[in-house]
Design an enzyme around this catalytic site. Structure first.
Site, mmCIF file in Angstrom:
data_model
loop_
_atom_site.group_PDB
_atom_site.id
_atom_site.type_symbol
_atom_site.label_atom_id
_atom_site.label_comp_id
_atom_site.label_asym_id
_atom_site.label_seq_id
_atom_site.Cartn_x
_atom_site.Cartn_y
_atom_site.Cartn_z
ATOM 1 N N LYS A 4 8.470 -0.761 -4.968
ATOM 2 C CA LYS A 4 8.857 -1.580 -6.113
ATOM 3 C C LYS A 4 9.764 -0.797 -7.069
ATOM 4 C CE LYS A 4 6.803 -5.427 -4.983
ATOM 5 N NZ LYS A 4 5.603 -5.998 -5.574
ATOM 6 N N ARG A 47 -0.504 -3.591 0.784
ATOM 7 C CA ARG A 47 0.669 -4.116 1.488
ATOM 8 C C ARG A 47 1.792 -3.088 1.354
ATOM 9 N NH1 ARG A 47 5.279 -7.137 0.334
ATOM 10 N NH2 ARG A 47 5.829 -8.729 1.886
#
Length: 409
Positions: A213, A248
């Site tokens: 991210k 994830r």
């Protein structure tokens, strides 16, 4: 440290031409299948297949196009016995992917993007991941204000949880995801990672997706490649492992190694004596002191014990009562923690023991818990009751439990 069962790793497989993380490397079904196999070999238990990029600024994809991208890959992976999750906001894609072999629906919109999603998932009877979502990326600048992000996100997800239940989704099939990076500034993402315990109060299993991210990229040089965020992702995997049920990730290998380190530390902590190797206690000679005890009731753990496949697969809640018999006269007179058992630590150790390695019988779980309690040097006897409130019994029942009493030989 709160201990828990080792979380699953869900390998990310984007079959889009505009993915921020892999640049469309797996658009070809054969390349995607090879990558899915590679991720499983590296330690992934689920492959999360997505056909629509959710990066900031990405163009929406029609469900028909999305299905053209994902269905061949889902079918091929499922045919090889690989557990597949479909990453989609579209009910029609979710239904088609499950028909093709997907076993989980992962919806970044939490059912808000498609009004048919919740009823569709209820009918499919698959596990369903509700992610925290405040709308498409074009709106994020206007909706990214929070008081305390963990509390705000938990409150909003709880609303989606109830909406899913009202639509007929079974509670044991629901997961939640805090949605790191979605309508959240960097400080909000760090707050969520620092306080995952608030999210867990919903009672659902937690999926966490920090992998690669943008807020991680902010810790690196400006020209750093996206995959340089994998080391930072692996650090988060280890630091949050005790608070989540699945991670994830794009790079499964590095997070798997990080979890190996975490698991080794947790195992060692669970085996450590309470008082630095103090000699085991015998029953007090004073008859009155023999009645001294510390009692913990209603400890809750989520684990995958049971003789049936669905119990091993989906898991269920277990409730544990523990009584530890020890001589408390010293603690009462000198007011020192070292003279007793730290009940907070004991509670964490009991829950950790219940949530690790699945077994068939709750009798085995009770024996495991008793062993943990008796490792505390001052404890000379323990009673352990393990309740199974969701036991697979075909007639109405209030409770089923096993109680054992164990002492030092």
């Amino acid at each position: 440290m709160t201990a828990s069962a080792r979380p699953e790793l869900w390998g990310v497989l984007n079959v889009t031409p505009d993915s921020f993380s892999d640049g469309g490397r797996f658009v070809d079904p054969e390349a995607a299948l090879a990558q899915g196999r590679r991720l499983v070999a590296e330690g992934a238990s689920v492959i999360d297949v997505g056909g629509e990029s959710t990066r900031p600024g990405a163009e929406p994809v029609a469900p028909e196009v999305e299905r053209e991208r994902v269905l061949p890959v889902v079918a091929a992976l499922a045919a090889e016995g690989i557990r597949v999750s479909i990453d989609t906001m579209h009910a029609s894609t979710a239904a088609a992917a499950v028909e093709a072999g997907a076993r989980i629906v992962n919806d970044v919109s939490g059912g808000l993007a498609d009004s048919a999603m919740l009823e569709t998932v209820a009918a499919l009877r698959t596990p369903y991941v509700l992610m925290h979502w405040r709308g498409p990326s074009a709106t994020w600048a206007a909706v990214s204000d929070y008081g305390w992000a963990p509390q705000d996100v938990t409150t909003e997800l709880l609303g989606r949880w109830h909406a899913a239940l009202e639509a007929g989704v079974q509670p044991e099939r629901l997961w939640v995801d805090p949605g790191l990076g979605f309508a959240k500034r960097a400080e909000h993402n760090w707050q969520l990672l620092a306080d995952l315990g608030t999210l867990r109060t919903i009672g659902a299993r937690v999926l966490l997706g920090a992998s690669r991210k943008r807020f991680l990229g902010a810790l690196l040089p400006d020209d750093a490649a996206v995959d340089e965020r994998d080391l930072l992702t692996a650090v988060i995997s280890a630091l949050t492992a005790g608070q989540v049920d699945a991670l994830r990730v794009h790079d499964v290998r590095s997070s798997a190694r990080a979890l190996d380190v975490w698991q080794s530390i947790v195992t060692a902590a669970a085996e450590a004596p309470a008082f630095g190797g103090a000699y085991p206690a015998s029953p007090p000679t004073d008859a009155h002191a023999r009645g001294d005890a510390i009692t913990l009731t209603g400890l809750r753990a989520f684990a995958h014990h049971g003789v049936f496949d669905h119990e091993r697969r989906d898991g269920q809640e277990f409730v544990i009562d523990v009584t530890a018999h020890l001589d408390l006269r010293g603690a009462g007179s000198d007011d020192e923690l070292a003279s007793t058992v730290h009940y907070g630590v004991l509670a964490e150790q009991v829950v950790a023991a219940v949530e690790r390695d699945p077994v068939d019988l709750i009798e085995s779980v009770a024996e495991r818990v008793a062993g943990v309690v008796l490792r505390h040097g001052a404890v000379w006897q323990t009673e352990v009751t393990v309740h199974k409130p969701q036991a697979p019994i075909t007639v109405p029942f209030a409770d089923v439990s096993v109680t054992i009493v164990r002492g030092r030989s």
